[in-house]
Design a protein around this motif. Structure first.
Motif, PDB file in Angstrom:
ATOM      1  N   UNK A 124      45.123   1.970  41.794  1.00  0.00           N
ATOM      2  CA  UNK A 124      45.288   2.041  40.340  1.00  0.00           C
ATOM      3  C   UNK A 124      46.637   2.626  39.958  1.00  0.00           C
ATOM      4  N   UNK A 125      47.057   3.629  40.712  1.00  0.00           N
ATOM      5  CA  UNK A 125      48.358   4.257  40.417  1.00  0.00           C
ATOM      6  C   UNK A 125      49.473   3.240  40.583  1.00  0.00           C
ATOM      7  N   UNK A 126      49.365   2.474  41.649  1.00  0.00           N
ATOM      8  CA  UNK A 126      50.375   1.449  41.922  1.00  0.00           C
ATOM      9  C   UNK A 126      50.486   0.452  40.764  1.00  0.00           C
ATOM     10  N   UNK A 127      49.345   0.149  40.156  1.00  0.00           N
ATOM     11  CA  UNK A 127      49.316  -0.876  39.106  1.00  0.00           C
ATOM     12  C   UNK A 127      49.382  -0.278  37.706  1.00  0.00           C
ATOM     13  N   UNK A 128      49.482   1.029  37.636  1.00  0.00           N
ATOM     14  CA  UNK A 128      49.540   1.658  36.319  1.00  0.00           C
ATOM     15  C   UNK A 128      48.252   1.492  35.529  1.00  0.00           C
ATOM     16  N   UNK A 129      47.116   1.509  36.237  1.00  0.00           N
ATOM     17  CA  UNK A 129      45.833   1.335  35.537  1.00  0.00           C
ATOM     18  C   UNK A 129      45.111   2.672  35.448  1.00  0.00           C
ATOM     19  N   UNK A 130      44.672   2.992  34.240  1.00  0.00           N
ATOM     20  CA  UNK A 130      43.926   4.228  34.058  1.00  0.00           C
ATOM     21  C   UNK A 130      42.444   3.902  34.243  1.00  0.00           C
ATOM     22  N   UNK A 131      41.741   4.510  35.217  1.00  0.00           N
ATOM     23  CA  UNK A 131      40.333   4.155  35.403  1.00  0.00           C
ATOM     24  C   UNK A 131      39.476   4.710  34.277  1.00  0.00           C
ATOM     25  N   UNK A 132      38.346   4.119  34.089  1.00  0.00           N
ATOM     26  CA  UNK A 132      37.444   4.573  33.042  1.00  0.00           C
ATOM     27  C   UNK A 132      36.687   5.815  33.508  1.00  0.00           C
ATOM     28  N   UNK A 133      35.787   6.299  32.663  1.00  0.00           N
ATOM     29  CA  UNK A 133      35.025   7.492  33.012  1.00  0.00           C
ATOM     30  C   UNK A 133      33.809   7.159  33.855  1.00  0.00           C
ATOM     31  N   UNK A 134      32.946   8.167  34.020  1.00  0.00           N
ATOM     32  CA  UNK A 134      31.750   7.970  34.835  1.00  0.00           C
ATOM     33  C   UNK A 134      30.614   7.463  33.945  1.00  0.00           C
TER      34      UNK A 134
END
Lengths: 542, 438
Positions: free
Chosen positions: A61-71
């Motif tokens: 995700x860091x590589x792609x600049x994606x912020x993951x969602x919550x739980x």
């Protein structure tokens, strides 16, 4: 009316009432599973691999600049697991039970329960069987799908190592009734065809797709001309392992046989020796052809095998495989996060399927919310593609049917249920599925629904029965009867059907509808049930 | 069962009243709701307008499930050892005979062609049905669409309010969309005497309206903060629901209804579910449905062959003949392909139980309608009962021929979900059968 008729009707009514009472009061209290508490001090290596899986996704995700969602909430996660592993949603009874548990992680506790539930073994057996033997009824005399399923279900309940399972399927001998694993081969016997015995080409196709995640069968008729490197020879040399397999009076046996085939463009047929398409050094020298093939397929260094099962189990749990299509995984990477890690872990732990399921279920990705965080932008297709948000995937027909039937029952319908309930469930589910449609062999199809499916959900008999005045099988009547106030009634409906509580807006809205028209209480609850059955949310995994 | 003064049979007059869609909508106040698509409104106003087509545009398949015996239907060998006593009758085409029992079809043979030399390698019901319905042998890599699904996919109007692909009375393995998608699965209905499944709402119109309003409310919550364009690009759940509602309120649904059909005509088709199915098939074709499959099962005569076959033939004959007459009388036979057959034939030799077993080595199909010559016979089977056939015809060739006649390029490749391109049909056209080659 004559006295005799009146007496007859009276007796019948009493009998029916007794039956109804029996069904309603039948005690199917949920058994307590063995405690499984996931604590780091006694499951260090499990925690270790879960952390590593999470780490790999984080890096991606860091590589792609994606912020993951919550739980996601516990109930949402439990719904996903139940759908994936039993083909149905938790009952209201189970939800109440779950929420009373205080010790340990409720999700892992739920998984422990599922592993001991025959519904898990039966359902996952059916899902796996579609890849092993397809869905056709097959040659009746020489193939018994039901026996095969029961056997497979037994293997799953006993957590038999997956490599042993695969070996049995590929190389089992004997009678298909005494040794149900043999059905893997006998299903391919064609009636009235000139060829005796199992079809080696169909078996080669099944082995390559199901066990190796390779579509070598695409080169059955000609070499690959779409950029791949498989040759026709690769396929037919694999088929050759099965060419000596015959069905005799004592069942499936292996004989000496010379397999001949005329390749595309060749002038004549020629002898095709048995051979494996890669890692030839792993093939043992001794044993019958099928025995040797089985050992090669399940060799710890045959990464294709371990990747294929990881990909399949991932897809079962999340609705979409790590590598798509599920049975076409390249022999060389790069691979998506977690695939290689989970494959290695599987091999190191003797192909323990239940462990693999636990690791995936405990991962950040599996627990991810399918809704984005409120303080973040709305998730994009990229988020879904790279697992930074839980994918919204259409449920399979039998999952919709199972959920519909369970949702209206309040109590869990399982092996302990009253036999009338189980029989009715079986019949009703089959009728529903005939109209809803069955996906067949194509396991992970992401299409949207059809008009007949919507018609069935809006007007079909099953939903109609579940939302009308029918005390046995109708949820709305029972909730109207049992729930003491409007707030509890609305909550019970949401929990039973959508496995969640209503959000404040929804709660307020439907409670006020009930308060404004108390004389129409049952009708309003029926309508609420109908509405929830017909939402996107009910028919999709999220 | 009483007949009313119009000659209509109230017992099969549907509960689905003859209200126009507009009336229904206006009465319920639903006409202006936002969920009704503009296309639906347009459909309410106009009948389907089509540019004239020189080629046929519809297909009816009379599917004889279980394996009809060619010797007791279209390919009798009355004077041979394999006849088992079955006699043959003359048709209105000199030189062509059919089995006794098919008297009405015999009078229409000048509109029908017979292929007596169909061959396949599938002797199992399920696999053979798959092959004859799709033109391909079962394949682990891909699920092939049935012929009807292919035709609908290629030439039907996608905004048609009722399904373009319908299957009547199928109990097993109805025609399906395969890799084209389940949108092209046939819509299954049963005996037309019964209501069409799932199109009647069980509650009042106003209550239905309340339900829909509340549904919209809950859907808004679900969409919040989930991936962008969840509905329009992914689930299309609500869009599909709108189409379903359109169908429920469409005037075209009356095509499924036999309430207005005079008793005399019902009698011509035969007072059987299959007869009624054929009549509904004709009605559906008349309103623009593309492909209809009507199933007559029970042909699998492993015991008591003659009893079973003659029973089935007695149902088939009036229905098939009446269907052709009806299509002709409405000038629709030239626009419709009619195919009649099953998954395989039956063994020339009779088994100890007086039955015939499966026989894919030379079985028959009958073809009629646009693009096909009438009164033609292709191929022949051996009167001694061997596997040798004259002019063997593969199942794929039958499919290629039908697609060709409908103006569809059967050699065109379609991309399947597995990434493998597949031709619509790998067969070739049976030139002798058709009137023009294209």
């Amino acid at each position: 009316m004559r006295i005799r008729q009146v007496s007859f009707i009276a007796i019948l009514t009493v009998l029916l009432a007794a039956l109804l009472t029996g069904v309603l009061l039948y005690d199917n209290r949920l058994p307590r599973p063995h405690q499984f508490v996931l604590r780091s001090e006694n499951h260090d290596d499990l925690f270790g691999v879960i952390r590593k899986v999470d780490q790999q996704f984080l890096e991606s995700w860091e590589l792609r600049g994606l912020e993951p969602s919550g739980v996601a909430s516990d109930l949402t996660i439990v719904r996903r697991m139940s759908l994936a592993l039993t083909g149905t949603i938790p009952s209201l009874q189970e939800i109440r039970f779950l929420e009373q548990q205080v010790e340990g992680d409720p999700v892992q506790w739920w998984l422990s329960r599922l592993f001991e539930d025959r519904r898990y073994a039966d359902y996952v057996a059916e899902r796996l069987a579609r890849g092993f033997v397809g869905i056709e009824q097959g040659p009746f005399i020489k193939y018994r799908r039901r026996l095969f399923l029961t056997w497979l279900s037994d293997q799953l309940i006993g957590n038999v190592p997956y490599d042993e399972l695969a070996q049995q399927l590929i190389s089992a001998q004997g009678n298909w009734m005494d040794n149900p694993a043999v059905n893997f081969c006998t299903v391919t016997i064609a009636e009235n065809d000139d060829q005796e015995g199992p079809d080696e080409k169909r078996l080669a196709a099944r082995v390559s797709r199901s066990f190796l995640g390779l579509r070598i069968d695409c080169v059955q008729c000609h070499d690959d001309f779409m950029g791949g490197h498989w040759k026709q020879q690769d396929f037919h040399q694999l088929a050759s392992f099965f060419s000596g397999t015959e069905l005799s009076l004592s069942g499936l046996q292996d004989r000496e046989h010379v397999y001949e085939f005329q390749y595309h463009g060749a002038e004549a047929a020629r002898v095709v020796p048995s051979g494996v398409p890669f890692q030839q050094a792993l093939l043992p020298d001794e044993g019958t052809p099928r025995f040797r093939l089985a050992r090669w397929v399940t060799h710890p260094e045959n990464r294709a095998f371990s990747r294929a099962v990881v990909n399949k189990v991932w897809a079962l749990l999340l609705g979409r495989p790590l590598v798509d299509p599920v049975d076409e995984i390249p022999l060389e990477g790069p691979y998506p996060p977690a695939l290689e890690l989970l494959a290695s872990d599987l091999v190191e732990h003797d192909y323990n399927l239940q462990r693999l399921i636990r690791v995936i279920a405990a991962s950040r990705v599996f627990r991810m919310d399918s809704q984005g965080r409120v303080d973040q932008p709305i998730p994009s297709e990229q988020h879904e593609k790279h697992w930074a948000v839980f994918p919204v995937i259409r449920l399979r027909p039998e999952q919709v049917a199972g959920s519909l039937i369970q949702a209206s029952s309040l109590k869990t319908i399982n092996a302990q249920s009253h036999v009338v309930m189980r029989i009715v469930k079986f019949i009703v589910q089959n009728e529903f599925l005939k109209r809803y449609g069955d996906k067949g062999e194509e396991e992970f199809n992401l299409e949207n629904g059809t008009v007949p499916q919507r018609l069935l959900m809006m007007n079909g008999e099953l939903v109609r029965n579940k939302t009308s005045n029918n005390l046995i099988f109708d949820i709305s009547s029972r909730i109207a009867l049992l729930a003491s106030d409007n707030e509890k009634a609305v909550e019970a409906v949401y929990l039973s059907i959508l496995t969640r509580r209503p959000v404040p807006d929804e709660h307020r809205y439907f409670v006020s509808l009930l308060s404004e028209s108390p004389e129409k209480r049952e009708e309003i609850i029926q309508d609420l049930c109908w509405v929830l059955f017909n939402t996107t949310e009910f028919s999709w995994n999220h | 069962m009483g007949i009313d003064s119009d000659g209509l049979n109230p017992a099969i007059c549907s509960h689905h009243k003859q209200l126009s869609r507009r009336t229904l909508l206006r009465a319920s106040g639903l006409g202006s709701l936002s969920w009704l698509s503009p296309v639906a409104e347009l459909l309410a106003g106009q009948p389907e307008v089509e540019s004239p087509r020189s080629k046929p545009r519809s297909m009816i398949v009379l599917w004889l499930a279980g394996g009809p015996s060619q010797l007791e239907t279209f390919d009798p060998h009355p004077d041979s050892s394999i006849a088992g006593g079955t006699r043959a009758i003359q048709t209105n085409v000199p030189g062509i005979q059919v089995a006794s029992g098919l008297e009405q079809i015999a009078e229409q043979m000048d509109d029908i062609s017979l292929v007596r030399s169909m061959i396949s390698r599938e002797g199992d019901h399920e696999r053979a049905t798959y092959q004859v319905k799709t033109g391909f042998r079962p394949d682990p890599t891909v699920v092939h669409p049935s012929l009807g699904a292919v035709i609908c996919h290629e030439i039907s109007n996608r905004s048609f309010a009722i399904p373009s692909h319908v299957s009547i009375l199928s109990s097993q393995w109805p025609a399906r969309g395969g890799y084209l998608g389940d949108d092209w699965d046939a819509f299954v209905i049963y005996d037309p005497k019964q209501e069409i499944p799932d199109v009647q709402t069980p509650v009042s119109v106003s209550r239905q309206e309340t339900r829909m309003k509340n549904l919209e409310f809950v859907e808004r919550h679900f969409a919040r903060h989930r991936i962008k364009d969840l509905e329009s690009k992914k689930t299309r759940h609500q869009a599909t629901m709108r189409k379903a509602l359109e169908m429920m309120h469409s005037d075209l649904l009356t095509a499924f209804d036999l309430g207005a059909v005079p008793q005399r005509e019902l009698g011509e088709f035969g007072d059987t579910p299959f007869g009624r199915g054929c009549l509904v098939a004709a009605q559906l074709i008349e309103v623009g449905v593309r492909c209809v499959e009507v199933t007559l099962g029970g042909w699998d005569s492993h015991i008591n062959n003659h009893g079973i076959q003659s029973d089935r033939v007695a149902i088939l004959d009036p229905a098939f003949a009446a269907l052709l007459r009806r299509l002709k009388s409405r000038d629709l036979l030239k626009d419709t392909v009619v195919l009649c057959g099953g998954e395989f034939g039956r063994t020339p030799s009779i088994n100890p139980a007086g039955g015939r077993d499966h026989w894919p080595h030379g079985f028959s199909v009958a073809l009629a309608g646009g693009g096909f010559r009438g009164g033609k016979v292709i191929g022949a089977t051996d009167p001694e009962g061997s596997k040798a056939v004259e002019q063997p015809i593969q199942v794929a060739d039958l499919h290629a021929t039908i697609l060709n006649v409908l103006g569809i390029d059967f050699s065109r490749k379609v991309q399947t979900p597995v990434g493998r391109p597949v031709r619509l049909s790998p067969g070739k056209v049976i030139g002798d059968l058709i009137t023009t080659l294209s």
